[in-house]
Design an enzyme around this catalytic site. Structure first.
Site, PDB file in Angstrom:
ATOM      1  N   CYS A   2       0.520  -1.113  -0.130  1.00 17.16           N
ATOM      2  CA  CYS A   2       0.270   0.202  -0.362  1.00 17.16           C
ATOM      3  C   CYS A   2       1.112   1.191  -0.103  1.00 17.16           C
ATOM      4  O   CYS A   2       1.656   1.260   1.008  1.00 17.16           O
ATOM      5  CB  CYS A   2      -0.987   0.005   1.205  1.00 17.16           C
ATOM      6  N   ARG A  27       3.008   0.376  -5.450  1.00 12.36           N
ATOM      7  CA  ARG A  27       3.219  -0.291  -4.710  1.00 12.36           C
ATOM      8  C   ARG A  27       1.910  -1.443  -3.878  1.00 12.36           C
ATOM      9  O   ARG A  27       1.715  -1.804  -2.805  1.00 12.36           O
ATOM     10  CB  ARG A  27       2.744   0.398  -3.071  1.00 12.36           C
ATOM     11  N   TRP A  73      -2.767  -2.775  -1.785  1.00 13.87           N
ATOM     12  CA  TRP A  73      -2.220  -3.861  -2.248  1.00 13.87           C
ATOM     13  C   TRP A  73      -3.423  -4.506  -1.012  1.00 13.87           C
ATOM     14  O   TRP A  73      -3.035  -4.959   0.409  1.00 13.87           O
ATOM     15  CB  TRP A  73      -1.275  -4.191  -2.024  1.00 13.87           C
ATOM     16  N   ASN A  99      -1.102   1.803   6.107  1.00 10.35           N
ATOM     17  CA  ASN A  99      -0.064   0.538   5.241  1.00 10.35           C
ATOM     18  C   ASN A  99       0.575  -0.218   6.305  1.00 10.35           C
ATOM     19  O   ASN A  99       1.720   0.086   7.168  1.00 10.35           O
ATOM     20  CB  ASN A  99       1.028   1.600   4.063  1.00 10.35           C
ATOM     21  N   GLY A 100       0.307  -1.322   6.206  1.00 10.63           N
ATOM     22  CA  GLY A 100       0.615  -2.766   7.410  1.00 10.63           C
ATOM     23  C   GLY A 100      -0.161  -3.505   7.827  1.00 10.63           C
ATOM     24  O   GLY A 100      -1.356  -4.124   6.925  1.00 10.63           O
ATOM     25  N   GLU A 485      16.321 -15.920 -13.014  1.00  9.94           N
ATOM     26  CA  GLU A 485      15.757 -14.653 -12.951  1.00  9.94           C
ATOM     27  C   GLU A 485      15.153 -14.264 -14.460  1.00  9.94           C
ATOM     28  O   GLU A 485      14.082 -14.076 -14.285  1.00  9.94           O
ATOM     29  CB  GLU A 485      17.313 -13.584 -12.967  1.00  9.94           C
ATOM     30  N   LYS A 489      10.938 -13.278 -14.537  1.00  6.70           N
ATOM     31  CA  LYS A 489      10.792 -12.181 -15.297  1.00  6.70           C
ATOM     32  C   LYS A 489       9.325 -12.457 -16.582  1.00  6.70           C
ATOM     33  O   LYS A 489       8.662 -11.686 -16.239  1.00  6.70           O
ATOM     34  CB  LYS A 489      11.766 -11.259 -16.102  1.00  6.70           C
ATOM     35  N   GLU A 492       6.060 -13.476 -13.809  1.00  6.12           N
ATOM     36  CA  GLU A 492       5.376 -11.921 -13.646  1.00  6.12           C
ATOM     37  C   GLU A 492       4.718 -11.316 -13.916  1.00  6.12           C
ATOM     38  O   GLU A 492       3.946 -10.548 -13.848  1.00  6.12           O
ATOM     39  CB  GLU A 492       6.445 -11.608 -12.463  1.00  6.12           C
ATOM     40  N   HIS A 508      16.652 -34.918 -14.929  1.00  5.05           N
ATOM     41  CA  HIS A 508      16.936 -35.748 -14.156  1.00  5.05           C
ATOM     42  C   HIS A 508      14.820 -35.685 -13.926  1.00  5.05           C
ATOM     43  O   HIS A 508      14.525 -35.723 -12.668  1.00  5.05           O
ATOM     44  CB  HIS A 508      17.626 -35.474 -12.632  1.00  5.05           C
ATOM     45  N   LYS A 607       4.829  -3.704  -5.786  1.00  8.76           N
ATOM     46  CA  LYS A 607       6.888  -3.506  -5.364  1.00  8.76           C
ATOM     47  C   LYS A 607       7.143  -3.681  -3.841  1.00  8.76           C
ATOM     48  O   LYS A 607       8.351  -4.221  -3.601  1.00  8.76           O
ATOM     49  CB  LYS A 607       7.084  -2.220  -6.398  1.00  8.76           C
TER      50      LYS A 607
HETATM   51  C1  F6R Z   1      10.287  -9.731  -8.949  1.00  7.56           C
HETATM   52  C2  F6R Z   1      10.889  -9.018  -7.974  1.00  7.56           C
HETATM   53  C3  F6R Z   1      10.666  -9.793  -6.433  1.00  7.56           C
HETATM   54  C4  F6R Z   1      11.292  -8.632  -5.550  1.00  7.56           C
HETATM   55  C5  F6R Z   1      11.063  -9.107  -4.105  1.00  7.56           C
HETATM   56  C6  F6R Z   1      12.790  -8.474  -3.495  1.00  7.56           C
HETATM   57  O1  F6R Z   1      10.897  -8.383 -10.367  1.00  7.56           O
HETATM   58  O2  F6R Z   1      10.570  -7.541  -7.701  1.00  7.56           O
HETATM   59  O3  F6R Z   1      10.799 -11.007  -6.816  1.00  7.56           O
HETATM   60  O4  F6R Z   1      12.890  -8.702  -5.906  1.00  7.56           O
HETATM   61  O5  F6R Z   1       9.783  -8.704  -3.608  1.00  7.56           O
HETATM   62  O6  F6R Z   1      12.352  -7.270  -2.808  1.00  7.56           O
HETATM   63  P1  F6R Z   1      13.479  -6.398  -2.403  1.00  7.56           P
HETATM   64  O7  F6R Z   1      14.727  -6.696  -2.960  1.00  7.56           O
HETATM   65  O8  F6R Z   1      12.735  -5.257  -2.317  1.00  7.56           O
HETATM   66  O9  F6R Z   1      13.432  -6.932  -1.587  1.00  7.56           O
END
Ligand code: F6R
Length: 612
Positions: A2, A27, A73, A99-100, A485, A489, A492, A508, A607
């Site tokens: 949030c 957020r 969120w 937020n929380g 990675e 990507k 998501e 395997h 994020k």
């Molecule tokens: C993927 C992504 C998430 C963050 C994860 C950790 O693109 O953004 O997997 O990497 O939520 O977030 P941070 O780095 O902010 O601790």
């Protein structure tokens, strides 16, 4: 998660709050709401995005120079109009955004229900605003006192802002666990979950600390007190962020802008820390703990998601160059088991946002067991930077696209510098090799620039595979975390199922999935296990899988058998993740665009994951 924002001053609050919500939308974007104080609190809220809120209030009179706004969120209660913030107290005199998570909200709610309270939402946040008003009325105390008492009952995390009809010159804010920044202007205050809604109005900011309450009164100085009623002196810091960093600057999405920023963000992360000419690598932020690192019996790297992937590259680098055993842990797992932490262990927490709840909790656990904790964070002043013993910033600049791109390469850059520095001091790299590596590392931003030119080829490949239901990503050694990675990507932002695997593990199990419908992305650069990966590619081909290979410029062998190749510049094996990640970012971006996905705000994600 949030995003919360508030304003009190002489300007119209509405445009500041709406712009602030747009900046904080990364957020969370399940619902949005705003409250402006006129002769009473005017409240508008809706399921959906900030643009839906703008639509809702079109034509309404929202003038006023004090207000609060929220982008959600969802945690407690589904995303709908009722659960959107702000929430009102029973009399309608108080509006609160949060937020929380209030962990004990159910117990508090039960008590309040017994006392006749009626709730309109399923949220924990509405319980808090009811509790505050209940205390005010029953204990006959001021709003500030009621807030202090209420927060004393609360278990959990909060960043809150309260607007009060009976106190038209006052905003109250409080923080525990979730972030809150106050911008101090001339006769005005801005308050937000991060500095992005504030930067265009003032550079003077105060980051609220745990259990602090900010009293923002019109035409008065900022006053800070704690929940337990101690007065605190505000520590004013200067923001270094610039406004242009928060704009798309002609790119259709922040994610694409951020992918293209990587030559600069990698260079910025090296700036002042790497001087190949003089043979110097220095990480000033952790200098006081360098001895602990040099003598560490073991390094533990903790993080989540993409930051965990960067940590895995870090493991390979640190073990390879500095010969220190490294374990990489998912913070969410680490925090709930009983990990062994021995004397001489150093923990490195990696986090773009510096707010991730699991990473913060893992840090607290490791700290309680006596470990030294260092941080690698991107967001200046974020919570994790305040609880670690020392740390290094990544200097990637604000990352707004929800999918992490430039933060990943910046994290890997810092871990590379760290491994080189430790290897050099520990004498585990020969001087001549060390020098050679430093010179090569300096060329990486240029090579990333060159790699970005593969976008046209990637667009063609994306058109061909846009409707695939599954993808497999394969890599070995340093390229295994790159495969993970790349798969993350794609998942998501395009919602296509993808798995990253060590190339040789495929036989395997996952090889059973291979048929003519299965695209397999293989990172097959020319060092390390290249020949072995070639065999892994052949195994896929003989089962009719479609190979998309990331190869080193001038490659011959893979080109002969792969269906599509993307060439990247040659570099040292250990630096390949910094380059090979770029085409994978572009591939997932382009597929998501073609599929009509919201690249910057993928569904269900946010994020900063400030909840468990
Ligand atoms: C993927 C992504 C998430 C963050 C994860 C950790 O693109 O953004 O997997 O990497 O939520 O977030 P941070 O780095 O902010 O601790």
């Amino acid at each position: 998660m949030c995003g919360i924002v508030g304003y009190i001053g002489h300007r119209q609050a509405f445009p500041i709050l709406i712009k602030g919500l747009h900046r904080l939308e990364y957020r969370g974007y399940d619902s949005a709401g705003i409250a402006i104080l006129q002769d009473k609190i005017k409240l508008y809220k809706t399921k959906g995005k900030v643009s839906d809120l703008e639509e809702l209030v079109k034509g309404e009179n929202l003038s006023g120079n004090i207000g609060i706004a929220h982008t959600r969120w969802a945690t407690h209660g589904e995303p709908n109009n009722e659960n959107a913030h702000p929430h009102l107290s029973p009399s309608g005199d108080l509006a609160l955004i949060h937020n929380g998570i209030i962990e004990n909200y159910a117990i508090l709610k039960k008590e309040l229900l017994k006392r006749g309270h009626v709730f309109l939402s399923d949220t924990d946040s509405e319980v808090l605003v009811h509790l505050i008003e209940d205390i005010m009325i029953n204990d006959k105390v001021t709003l500030v006192e009621a807030l202090q008492i209420a927060l004393g009952y609360v278990i959990g995390a909060y960043a809150i802002i309260i607007l009060s009809r009976n106190n038209p010159d006052l905003l109250l804010a409080a923080k525990k666990g979730s972030p809150l920044v106050i911008g101090i202007g001339k006769d005005e205050f801005f308050i937000a979950s991060d500095a992005t809604p504030i930067v265009e109005y003032t550079k003077d900011v105060v980051y609220l600390k745990e259990e602090e309450i900010a009293i923002l009164e019109r035409n008065k100085d900022l006053k800070l007190i704690t929940v337990s009623n101690q007065e605190k002196r505000p520590y004013i810091e200067q923001l270094e962020m610039s406004l242009s960093e928060l704009e798309k600057e002609g790119f259709p999405y922040f994610m694409l802008k951020e992918i293209y920023e990587q030559p600069r963000s990698i260079r910025d992360s090296m700036r002042g820390r790497l001087n190949a000419e003089k043979g110097i690598v220095s990480l000033g932020g952790i200098i006081d703990y360098e001895k602990n690192l040099v003598n560490a019996k073991r390094i533990l790297i903790i993080g989540c998601g993409t930051s965990w992937h960067a940590g895995l590259v870090g493991k390979y680098l640190l073990e390879d160059l500095a010969r220190i055993p490294v374990e990489v842990e998912y913070a969410s797992e680490f925090r709930y088991r009983n990990p062994v932490i021995c004397e001489g262990d150093v923990v490195i927490a990696v986090s773009q946002s510096g707010e991730t709840a699991d990473t913060s909790a893992a840090i607290e656990l490791a700290k309680s067991k006596g470990a030294i904790i260092l941080g690698i964070c991107n967001v200046v002043g974020s919570s994790i930077t305040r609880v670690t013993h020392a740390g290094t910033y990544t200097h990637a600049g604000p990352e707004i696209g929800v999918a992490s791109t430039k933060a990943f390469t910046a994290q890997v850059t810092i871990l590379t510098l760290l491994a080189l520095r430790l290897g050099y001091i520990r004498g585990t790299i020969q001087e001549s090799r060390y020098r050679q590596l430093l010179f090569e590392l300096e060329t990486i931003p240029e090579k990333v620039e060159q790699t970005l030119k593969t976008f046209d080829i990637i667009k063609n490949i994306s058109n061909i595979f846009k409707d695939s239901k599954n993808f497999i990503y394969l890599g070995r050694g340093y390229n295994f975390p790159v495969a993970l990675e790349g798969a993350l990507k794609l998942k998501e932002i395009s919602y296509i199922h993808a798995e990253g695997y060590p190339a040789a593990e495929m036989k395997h199990g996952p090889i059973a999935l291979i048929d003519e419908e299965m695209p397999v992305v293989v990172i097959a650069t020319n060092k390390g296990t290249y020949q072995k990966v070639l065999s892994n590619i052949a195994e896929v081909k003989s089962r009719k899988g479609k190979i998309i290979a990331i190869v080193t410029e001038g490659d011959v062998a893979v080109k002969k058998i792969a269906d599509f190749v993307i060439e990247i510049p040659e570099t040292e094996e250990m630096f390949v993740p910094l380059i090979a990640t770029i085409p994978l970012q572009l591939l997932s971006y382009q597929i998501a665009v073609i599929r009509g996905c919201n690249v910057d705000q993928p569904r269900n994600l946010a994020k900063s994951v400030t909840v468990e």
